[in-house]
Design a protein around this motif. Structure first.
Motif, PDB file in Angstrom:
ATOM      1  N   TYR A  64      88.360  50.453   1.029  1.00  0.00           N
ATOM      2  CA  TYR A  64      89.596  51.347   0.868  1.00  0.00           C
ATOM      3  C   TYR A  64      89.548  52.828   1.432  1.00  0.00           C
ATOM      4  O   TYR A  64      88.476  53.379   1.313  1.00  0.00           O
ATOM      5  N   ASN A  65      90.761  53.238   1.736  1.00  0.00           N
ATOM      6  CA  ASN A  65      91.064  54.593   2.117  1.00  0.00           C
ATOM      7  C   ASN A  65      91.159  55.380   0.702  1.00  0.00           C
ATOM      8  O   ASN A  65      91.817  55.242   0.022  1.00  0.00           O
ATOM      9  N   LEU A  66      90.447  56.789   0.898  1.00  0.00           N
ATOM     10  CA  LEU A  66      90.833  57.700  -0.125  1.00  0.00           C
ATOM     11  C   LEU A  66      91.463  58.800   0.594  1.00  0.00           C
ATOM     12  O   LEU A  66      90.803  59.366   1.651  1.00  0.00           O
ATOM     13  N   ASP A  67      92.500  59.194   0.179  1.00  0.00           N
ATOM     14  CA  ASP A  67      93.219  60.490   1.102  1.00  0.00           C
ATOM     15  C   ASP A  67      94.202  61.247   0.027  1.00  0.00           C
ATOM     16  O   ASP A  67      94.978  60.543  -0.465  1.00  0.00           O
ATOM     17  N   THR A  68      93.662  62.548   0.137  1.00  0.00           N
ATOM     18  CA  THR A  68      94.368  63.424  -1.096  1.00  0.00           C
ATOM     19  C   THR A  68      95.436  64.160  -0.292  1.00  0.00           C
ATOM     20  O   THR A  68      96.115  64.853  -0.914  1.00  0.00           O
ATOM     21  N   PHE A  69      95.829  63.560   0.752  1.00  0.00           N
ATOM     22  CA  PHE A  69      97.160  64.134   1.459  1.00  0.00           C
ATOM     23  C   PHE A  69      98.319  63.096   0.865  1.00  0.00           C
ATOM     24  O   PHE A  69      99.476  63.465   0.368  1.00  0.00           O
ATOM     25  N   MET A  70      98.006  61.664   1.273  1.00  0.00           N
ATOM     26  CA  MET A  70      98.981  60.784   0.927  1.00  0.00           C
ATOM     27  C   MET A  70      99.150  60.466  -0.477  1.00  0.00           C
ATOM     28  O   MET A  70     100.251  59.929  -0.841  1.00  0.00           O
ATOM     29  N   ALA A 268     103.179  65.213  -3.821  1.00  0.00           N
ATOM     30  CA  ALA A 268     102.630  63.588  -3.787  1.00  0.00           C
ATOM     31  C   ALA A 268     103.640  62.561  -4.254  1.00  0.00           C
ATOM     32  O   ALA A 268     103.571  61.533  -3.481  1.00  0.00           O
ATOM     33  N   ASP A 269     104.613  62.741  -5.046  1.00  0.00           N
ATOM     34  CA  ASP A 269     105.484  61.837  -5.696  1.00  0.00           C
ATOM     35  C   ASP A 269     106.781  61.799  -5.258  1.00  0.00           C
ATOM     36  O   ASP A 269     107.553  61.262  -5.556  1.00  0.00           O
TER      37      ASP A 269
END
Length: 506
Positions: A64-70, A268-269
């Motif tokens: 799984y990818n962890l990305d705090t931009f997306m 983010a949302d």
């Protein structure tokens, strides 16, 4: 949804830059631990599909990818907790250099993920033609942010025992942290590269042999037992408070004017809790669908189209869909489906074979004309177009969207994207703000569209043309922007909703 906050032992394998060998070492450690019965939950920091595909093969389970931009930091942390809950240990492969992020504060960096999850970092040091300087670089990383727990290093590309001992002695003298291994230069043919990373494992005939080779390297040159014990011990260290571990950010929320980090709702949302407005998370979950009524979503998946986040596929299933894989490289007919999801990949390496499958292309176009919901990303977008020209040879694609593509020698679009939904479409409410990424070598040779058919206005990134993306015609949507459903859950609900409508009307 919140998940158990039970502390899972783990580590982040990082480097001083991209291309320093951390992927091969991550694969080797993961595969070697798996071989002795350790259940490793693999993660990739950032949006990369290729490294994640290899890590998935090495671990024998989804990466799984962890990305705090997306995603917001809460979403990234929840993904980590959810997808590591049943594992013995979690391994996160970083990207680029440890502290490299999108701004001077280092936001979205590998270091920020390590701090967020309170995980120790093991630095891979490319020691090519260097000895004492390695200790200086390492010391700088240790002191650059004291809240990042650099618990050890693995030396890479060492030229021999004498070279290894010189580097080790300097690290012991000046840095006083463990060296968990020393890996010599490896043969390039074991891990061939394409574009910005490793060749996709699905395109590599010797993928399993390469994984086995990486495991052998790890067993021979890395203290796997010592590394595992160090991770277990590090997991007993209490997490630092957020205020003390995260540097202040200067981003201001557009709606409320408050100082925020990357997990601000606006960023983010798509909306701010104080400012109101639309958010992509407001879409109500689809009510329970009886098994016999669940729609079938075809997933175009083979060595030409292989870039899918497991989160996206799982989100479709959780929303009520039954997934059925379809290969345009093998199948001449499209089975009965209620929608189609086409991911990215490298259709250019299979252009002749895709063009030769005229039956599949014609069926796909006919279904699109009848209103079949189709959502396509990057390589999938190319297959929806009229043609793809490579080295002067033009190959026919599905001719659903009036776009002709060519291929450049350098990336045309590369990096994070931020898009605003400005036109009516089947998948996203107007006003929604989405974050994703694009990485493509293809370029537009010819295109015919109306303004209301381009759904996304690019606030960051390149898009299809003139800072626009998301070509929507009929019930078909093609985009260069890849999104992660764990950060944009409304997409899967909308996809299943469209599939249900098509199912009841056909």
């Amino acid at each position: 949804m919140q998940y158990s906050n039970k502390k899972i032992p783990g580590l982040v394998i990082a480097g001083l830059r991209g291309g320093n060998g951390k992927t091969v070492i991550s694969l080797g450690v993961t595969a070697a631990w798996r071989d002795i019965g350790i259940n490793v939950a693999p993660f990739k920091k950032g949006p990369d599909y290729i490294d994640a595909g290899w890590l998935s093969k090495a671990a024998g389970r989804s990466c799984y990818n962890l990305d705090t931009f997306m995603c917001s930091t809460d979403q990234a942390e929840n993904s980590f907790l959810k997808n590591s809950a049943m594992a013995d240990i979690a391994l996160i492969e970083g990207n680029r250099g440890l502290y490299d992020g999108i701004d001077i504060q280092g936001r979205t960096s590998t270091a920020e993920i390590a701090k967020l999850l309170n995980l120790p970092v093991v630095l891979v040091l490319d020691c090519t033609k260097s000895t004492r300087t390695m200790a200086a670089l390492l010391l700088g990383c240790i002191h650059f942010d004291p809240h990042v727990n650099i618990m050890g290093v693995i030396l890479n590309r060492v030229a021999g025992k004498r070279h290894e001992n010189k580097v080790k002695d300097n690290i012991k003298q000046f840095c006083n942290i463990p060296v968990f291994g020393s890996v010599p230069k490896l043969k390039a043919e074991d891990f061939p590269e394409r574009h910005m990373g490793l060749v996709p494992s699905a395109e590599h005939e010797l993928a399993l042999e390469s994984i086995k080779a990486a495991a052998r390297v790890a067993r021979k040159y890395i203290d796997l037992d010592g590394l595992y014990r160090a991770c277990i011990n590090a997991s007993k260290i209490p997490a630092a408070s957020l205020s003390s571990s995260t540097p202040p950010h200067n981003t201001l929320c557009e709606k409320c004017g408050q100082k925020t980090s990357m997990d601000c709702d606006t960023v983010a949302d798509g909306s701010c809790g104080k400012g109101g407005g639309k958010t992509q998370l407001q879409t109500a979950p689809i009510p329970h669908i009886p098994k016999q009524e669940r729609p079938i979503i075809g997933v175009i998946r083979d060595s030409a189209f292989q870039f899918y986040y497991p989160d996206n596929l799982e989100s479709l299933e959780e929303s009520g869909a039954i997934l059925q894989e379809i290969s345009p490289l093998k199948a001449s007919d499209i089975p009965p489906v209620d929608a189609i999801y086409m991911g990215g990949g490298f259709p250019e390496t299979h252009a002749a074979q895709l063009a030769d499958n005229e039956s599949f292309r014609n069926q796909l176009k006919a279904l699109a004309m009848k209103g079949l919901p189709i959502y396509a990303e990057c390589g999938g977008l190319i297959f929806l177009g009229k043609s793809l020209t490579l080295d002067g040879v033009t190959y026919a694609m599905s001719d659903i969207l009036p776009v002709s593509f060519g291929l450049s020698k350098r990336p045309v679009g590369h990096g994070y994207t931020q898009v605003r939904v400005i036109q009516k479409n089947p998948f996203f409410p107007r006003g929604t703000l989405l974050r994703g990424h694009e990485f493509r070598y293809s370029h537009i040779m010819d295109i015919d569209y109306r303004e209301n058919e381009m759904v996304f206005a690019m606030e960051r990134g390149k898009g299809i043309i003139d800072k626009k993306d998301g070509f929507c015609r009929y019930n078909v949507f093609g985009t260069y922007t890849h999104t992660l459903s764990s950060c944009a859950s409304s997409w899967s609900h909308a996809m299943v909703k469209q599939a249900l409508q098509y199912k009841t009307q056909k």
